[in-house]
Design a protein around this motif. Structure first.
Motif, PDB file in Angstrom:
ATOM      1  N   PRO A 120      26.707  42.213  85.688  1.00 35.74           N
ATOM      2  CA  PRO A 120      28.689  42.733  85.120  1.00 35.74           C
ATOM      3  C   PRO A 120      29.670  42.106  84.225  1.00 35.74           C
ATOM      4  CG  PRO A 120      28.058  41.571  87.202  1.00 35.74           C
ATOM      5  CD  PRO A 120      26.915  41.315  86.199  1.00 35.74           C
ATOM      6  N   SER A 121      28.994  42.020  82.611  1.00 28.86           N
ATOM      7  CA  SER A 121      29.925  41.648  81.707  1.00 28.86           C
ATOM      8  C   SER A 121      29.879  43.212  80.926  1.00 28.86           C
ATOM      9  CB  SER A 121      29.303  40.344  80.848  1.00 28.86           C
ATOM     10  OG  SER A 121      27.210  40.680  80.645  1.00 28.86           O
ATOM     11  N   ALA A 122      28.871  43.819  81.405  1.00 32.17           N
ATOM     12  CA  ALA A 122      28.665  45.395  80.474  1.00 32.17           C
ATOM     13  C   ALA A 122      29.814  46.476  81.191  1.00 32.17           C
ATOM     14  CB  ALA A 122      27.225  45.755  80.392  1.00 32.17           C
ATOM     15  N   LEU A 123      30.005  45.740  82.420  1.00 31.61           N
ATOM     16  CA  LEU A 123      31.166  46.696  83.160  1.00 31.61           C
ATOM     17  C   LEU A 123      32.711  46.604  82.633  1.00 31.61           C
ATOM     18  CD1 LEU A 123      31.902  49.828  84.837  1.00 31.61           C
ATOM     19  CD2 LEU A 123      31.636  47.577  86.826  1.00 31.61           C
ATOM     20  N   THR A 124      33.645  46.899  82.043  1.00 34.33           N
ATOM     21  CA  THR A 124      34.850  47.196  81.718  1.00 34.33           C
ATOM     22  C   THR A 124      35.375  47.835  82.243  1.00 34.33           C
ATOM     23  OG1 THR A 124      34.401  46.719  79.683  1.00 34.33           O
ATOM     24  CG2 THR A 124      36.687  47.002  79.808  1.00 34.33           C
TER      25      THR A 124
ATOM     26  N   TRP B 249      19.891  52.714  79.338  1.00 37.12           N
ATOM     27  CA  TRP B 249      20.029  52.589  77.225  1.00 37.12           C
ATOM     28  C   TRP B 249      19.978  51.432  77.581  1.00 37.12           C
ATOM     29  CZ3 TRP B 249      25.318  55.719  77.782  1.00 37.12           C
ATOM     30  CH2 TRP B 249      25.183  57.089  77.955  1.00 37.12           C
ATOM     31  N   ARG B 250      20.122  50.231  78.148  1.00 36.19           N
ATOM     32  CA  ARG B 250      20.060  48.811  77.939  1.00 36.19           C
ATOM     33  C   ARG B 250      19.071  47.997  78.411  1.00 36.19           C
ATOM     34  NH1 ARG B 250      25.065  45.889  77.762  1.00 36.19           N
ATOM     35  NH2 ARG B 250      24.249  43.745  78.080  1.00 36.19           N
ATOM     36  N   ALA B 251      18.179  48.863  79.025  1.00 38.02           N
ATOM     37  CA  ALA B 251      17.014  48.125  79.267  1.00 38.02           C
ATOM     38  C   ALA B 251      15.782  49.137  77.880  1.00 38.02           C
ATOM     39  CB  ALA B 251      16.210  49.486  80.373  1.00 38.02           C
TER      40      ALA B 251
ATOM     41  N   ARG C  28      29.580  50.618  64.496  1.00 36.45           N
ATOM     42  CA  ARG C  28      28.529  50.078  65.491  1.00 36.45           C
ATOM     43  C   ARG C  28      29.471  50.432  66.874  1.00 36.45           C
ATOM     44  NH1 ARG C  28      23.135  51.119  64.093  1.00 36.45           N
ATOM     45  NH2 ARG C  28      23.073  49.988  66.005  1.00 36.45           N
ATOM     46  N   VAL C  29      28.847  51.108  67.578  1.00 42.14           N
ATOM     47  CA  VAL C  29      28.823  52.007  69.394  1.00 42.14           C
ATOM     48  C   VAL C  29      28.405  51.183  70.018  1.00 42.14           C
ATOM     49  CG1 VAL C  29      28.915  53.271  71.273  1.00 42.14           C
ATOM     50  CG2 VAL C  29      28.561  54.081  68.940  1.00 42.14           C
ATOM     51  N   THR C  30      29.663  49.982  70.561  1.00 36.83           N
ATOM     52  CA  THR C  30      29.447  49.125  71.326  1.00 36.83           C
ATOM     53  C   THR C  30      29.584  49.004  72.715  1.00 36.83           C
ATOM     54  OG1 THR C  30      32.219  48.897  71.504  1.00 36.83           O
ATOM     55  CG2 THR C  30      30.880  47.739  69.778  1.00 36.83           C
TER      56      THR C  30
ATOM     57  N   ASP D 113      22.469  47.138  73.119  1.00 31.98           N
ATOM     58  CA  ASP D 113      24.245  46.357  74.036  1.00 31.98           C
ATOM     59  C   ASP D 113      24.619  46.803  73.745  1.00 31.98           C
ATOM     60  OD1 ASP D 113      25.384  44.169  74.305  1.00 31.98           O
ATOM     61  OD2 ASP D 113      24.453  43.564  72.438  1.00 31.98           O
ATOM     62  N   ILE D 114      24.838  47.895  74.934  1.00 32.82           N
ATOM     63  CA  ILE D 114      25.810  48.876  74.890  1.00 32.82           C
ATOM     64  C   ILE D 114      26.797  48.597  75.831  1.00 32.82           C
ATOM     65  CG2 ILE D 114      24.662  50.721  76.309  1.00 32.82           C
ATOM     66  CD1 ILE D 114      26.677  52.158  74.835  1.00 32.82           C
ATOM     67  N   GLY D 115      28.145  48.690  76.499  1.00 34.13           N
ATOM     68  CA  GLY D 115      28.628  48.552  77.943  1.00 34.13           C
ATOM     69  C   GLY D 115      29.334  49.933  78.181  1.00 34.13           C
ATOM     70  N   LEU D 116      29.962  49.923  79.807  1.00 36.85           N
ATOM     71  CA  LEU D 116      30.729  50.954  80.370  1.00 36.85           C
ATOM     72  C   LEU D 116      31.900  50.431  80.326  1.00 36.85           C
ATOM     73  CD1 LEU D 116      30.782  53.632  81.367  1.00 36.85           C
ATOM     74  CD2 LEU D 116      29.585  52.207  83.655  1.00 36.85           C
ATOM     75  N   ALA D 117      32.923  51.692  80.958  1.00 43.92           N
ATOM     76  CA  ALA D 117      34.262  51.566  80.302  1.00 43.92           C
ATOM     77  C   ALA D 117      35.076  52.470  81.799  1.00 43.92           C
ATOM     78  CB  ALA D 117      35.487  51.692  79.371  1.00 43.92           C
TER      79      ALA D 117
END
Length: 880
Positions: A739-743, A701-703, A651-653, A707-711
């Motif tokens: 903030p937890s979705a941003l790496t 997308w998260r809206a 799965r794409v995280t 459940d996906i993050g950004l790097a």
């Protein structure tokens, strides 16, 4: 020619006609009185008309000249009326008739006109002197005339009163002529011919009236015809004079038109007349009656008065000169100048007392000695030439004064720079007056200003201006000179950590080390900031320049610098450039700078020799930087997202945002513009735009319950930019992305350089809830230390390790070790660069958490990510 008749021709023709009329009267056999009257009327009328016409019609006549000519015209008319009335009044019983009064008024008007035509020379004389000289001249002429003509007639005269009254008119005319004669004689006016013609008229009238008076005293009716025609002839010349003068102005040089009788000749004329009168009168001066006695006595009285006035004036001038000399000496003493008098050979005749205070010599000791014995031997020949030129030249206004700069030996043996002015003595041509001033303080100040202008105040080395000037001087004559540029690596953080004062102290230490490393004939300068430059005037062998460059690197990095009670280790990046045949000074300096920049770009602590491609690369980077700035304004950048996949679930995280530049419909590879953006600082606004756009997209997308993050990758300039943490916080708040979705990813080198400030800012982000990752893990040399200092959430294995999986046992072992280390530290491990199925299988077997690469998914636009989010990666399942 325009067909108009020249008025000069008409008036000159009229004068000729008047002369013809007079000649006709003579031939006709008229009486002397009638001929004289006709001649007077014709000539006087012609003179008056000519002067008025010339003053109004001539464009070259000034206003003052026109006024003077009108006075002359008025005098001619008045004299004309007097001549016309005289035959009528001749039968009266009066000694002086009304006609005589008209003639006297006419003479006075002519005198005023002559006076106004004259322009005095620059050396004007006083009124008293002019009056006395006029009287002396008139009295002398009268005395001579009395002795030769009038004396015997006075003895025979029955009525002395009538005799003297009869002579009144010619005497007054004589006084009028003598009054204006000196001024007209020395006049420098352009219309001098008119003034001389007017003076000639006055002289002719005086002679004519004297003849008339003698005729009356002899009991005759009229003077001789010749005496009667003298005045008309003079008036005819006056009629022609203004037009002849006007016609000759364009052909006669100005210096000839303005020429006048020399002043000494005019000044000596009255005294010559006095001498002549004295000779004529002789020993029996008092035997001719009381008139001559009175005249001679008055002449003597005037001479005595004149002599007394001259004596008083001379005494006053002597007193004034004495006062001026005392003031000059006092002024020289007050200003500290030394005044001396020497002869043409340089022997001191007199010297002021200030020489003892200024140079330490006793004035008596220097008197009689040569000034050249106290001047610097190198300055003596030039000074002798200047003095000889000033003394021998016949033009004192040109070489009467000369300025001399030389060095004078003081009594203590030191050489003092001086400025002197030498002047030829006014009264003694064999003496020279010299005023000397000690300018040691001014020279020292000038040298100090020059030093400050061309030297650096921090290091004491020559500055950039001096180095550039020296390069321009050396390049044309040196044999392949070389320029070395040196930059201190890591100096940027010194001022921030220990302060600017300590930074300047460090630069001073570095300058001393570099000065000890260069050769004596090499020029070392501070180029600016933490950069230094060396000019090798005799580069010769290229290896010598390279050896010197390496020696400079060792001089900087051999030992730490002791600053503010701490040791600071620095290295140096050095560039070397050699001058070719057509290399200009500017190009040589630029080439060395480019080579130094390349050495710094390659990691520093190295020497790079300039090659042509370096300049091309530098130009290309500048062009790219300009294009980047334009691309930001024109929004030519787009974002692509590369998925990060959970290797266990497929799965794409998360997605990593990658910037792409679309220039003219063609994508520019990131490696071709990111470095240029970093160097120019454009990476900061570009990164802010990427952050804003990517956060907004991922938040959308998260809206949708994805459940996906950004790097995102961070650059060094971005971290050190002001307000970095605030910018991240604002982007999260505006987009609504947690903030937890941003790496945020940083490379190990960024943690090593400026570690304190970097770690502090990343820690602030960690406190906001932002996740941190170390990108390209395993390629640095301080990773483990910073893993303990910085709360990192993720490490990303560098693609160089993943590439060797299954083919290189060492790389496979290192990759397994990194994965195990990450698990032991509780970190998420992401493998980058997965391109082959065996790599993916080994990573799963090692227990690697996540991965990304072309095998997993290529970078794609936002629309591609939309479809990828809802499905498992079937391709991964198949490869499993």
């Amino acid at each position: 020619m325009n067909g108009r008749r020249d008025p000069r021709v008409s008036l000159i023709a009229a004068a000729g006609l008047g002369a013809a009329v007079i000649a006709a009267a003579l031939i006709a056999g008229g009486s002397d009185t009638a001929v004289t009257a006709v001649a007077g009327l014709v000539s006087g009328l012609l003179a008056a008309v000519s002067l008025v016409a010339a003053s109004t019609r001539s464009t070259s006549v000034h206003r003052g000249e026109a006024v003077a000519w009108r006075w002359l015209a008025g005098g001619a008319l008045t004299w004309l009326f007097g001549i016309g009335v005289r035959p009528v009044a001749a039968g009266t019983a009066f000694v002086l008739t009304f006609a005589d009064l008209l003639l006297l008024v006419g003479s006075l008007l002519l005198m005023i006109g002559c006076w106004l035509t004259a322009v005095p020379p620059p050396q004007r004389r006083g009124v008293f002197r002019q009056a006395t000289e006029a009287y002396l001249g008139a009295a002398s002429i009268f005395a001579i005339t009395w002795a030769l003509l009038l004396g015997p007639m006075a003895e025979r005269a029955e009525d002395a009163g009538a005799f003297y009254f009869t002579l009144a008119l010619p005497v007054l005319c004589l006084l009028a002529a003598c009054a204006v004669a000196p001024k007209v004689a020395v006049s420098r006016a352009a219309n001098r011919a008119v003034g001389l013609a007017g003076l000639l008229v006055l002289a002719a009238i005086t002679m004519a009236e004297l003849a008339t008076a003698v005729t009356r005293l002899n009991g005759e009716q009229s003077p001789t015809l010749v005496a009667g025609l003298v005045a008309p002839a003079a008036f005819l010349l006056l009629a022609v004079a203004p037009w002849i003068e006007e016609g000759s102005r364009g052909r006669v040089p100005a210096r000839l038109r303005a020429a006048a009788t020399p002043m000494p000749v005019v000044a000596a004329t009255p005294y010559a007349l006095v001498a002549a009168a004295t000779v004529v009168v002789g020993a029996d001066v008092f035997a001719r009656g009381p008139a001559l006695t009175i005249v001679v006595a008055s002449v003597l009285a005037v001479l005595l008065v004149r002599l007394m006035v001259l004596m008083l004036s001379a005494d006053g001038l002597r007193n004034q000169m004495a006062i001026s000399e005392r003031q000059l000496h006092q002024l020289a003493a007050d200003t500290g100048d030394v005044v001396l008098m020497c002869d043409n050979e340089g022997t001191v005749q007199e010297i002021s007392a200030g020489v003892e205070e200024t140079y330490g010599y006793d004035p008596v000791e220097l008197t009689g000695k040569s000034i050249f014995d106290y001047l610097h031997p190198e300055d003596v020949p030039g000074i002798q030439v200047q003095l000889r030129r000033m003394i021998e030249d016949e033009s004192p206004q040109r070489y009467g004064t000369c300025r001399i700069e030389c060095r004078v030996r003081a009594a203590d043996g030191t050489w003092r720079p001086t400025e002197s002015v030498a002047t030829r003595h006014v009264r003694h041509e064999d003496l020279v007056l010299v005023t000397t001033r000690d300018v040691s303080d001014q020279v020292a100040l000038r040298n100090q200003v020059t030093h400050l202008t061309f030297h650096d105040g921090v290091t004491g080395l020559p500055n950039r201006a001096y180095f550039e000037e020296r390069t321009r001087e050396v390049l044309p004559r040196a044999s392949r000179p070389a320029v070395i540029f040196l930059d201190l690596d890591g100096f940027t953080g010194v001022n921030d950590s220990v302060g600017h004062a300590s930074g300047d102290y460090l630069l001073g230490q570095a300058a001393r080390r570099l000065r000890a490393a260069v050769r004596a004939d090499d020029t070392l300068a501070r180029w600016g900031g933490d950069e230094f430059a060396v000019l090798l005037e005799s580069g010769g062998d290229a290896q010598l320049a390279v050896d010197l460059a390496e020696r400079l690197v060792r001089a900087v990095s051999a030992d730490p610098f002791r600053v503010a009670d701490r040791d600071i280790a620095l290295t140096a990046s050095v560039g070397v450039a050699f001058a070719e045949d057509e290399t200009s000074p500017g190009d040589l300096l630029r080439n060395a700078d480019v080579a130094m920049a390349r050495a710094k770009g390659l990691g520093g602590r190295r020497v790079e020799v300039f090659a042509a491609h370096m300049h091309a690369d530098a130009v290309r980077r500048l062009e790219i930087a300009a294009d980047l700035q334009r691309a930001l304004l024109e929004k030519q950048f787009v974002i692509e997202y590369q998925p990060i996949v959970d290797l266990a679930t497929n799965r794409v995280t998360a997605v990593e945002a990658l910037v792409r530049w679309c220039r003219g419909g063609t994508f520019v590879p990131p490696e071709q513009f990111l470095d240029a953006a970093e160097e120019t600082g454009l990476i900061v606004p570009l990164s802010e735009w990427i952050l804003t756009e990517a956060c907004g997209e991922v938040a959308t997308w998260r809206a949708s319950s994805w459940d996906i993050g950004l790097a995102l990758n961070l650059s060094k300039r971005q971290i050190t930019a002001p307000g970095f943490v605030e910018t991240i916080s604002a982007a999260l708040a505006d987009s609504g992305l947690p903030p937890s979705a941003l790496t945020l990813e940083v490379i190990e080198e960024m943690l090593v350089e400026d570690a304190g400030d970097t770690v502090e800012k990343l820690s602030e982000l960690r406190e906001l809830g932002v996740r941190l990752a170390i990108d390209d893990f395993g390629t640095g040399y301080a990773s483990l230390a910073f893993l303990r200092q910085l709360p990192v959430d993720m490490i990303k294995i560098d693609p160089s390790f993943v590439t060797g999986l299954g083919r290189d046992e060492t790389l496979t072992l290192l990759t397994r070790t990194i994965v195990r280390l990450g698990h032991d530290l509780g970190l998420t491990v992401v493998a980058e660069g997965i391109e082959r199925p065996e790599q993916l299988e080994l990573l799963r077997e090692m227990g690697c958490s996540r991965g990304q690469g072309y095998l997993v998914a290529r970078p794609m636009g936002a629309q591609g990510v939309d479809s990828l989010m809802r499905t498992n990666l079937t391709s991964l399942q198949n490869t499993a």
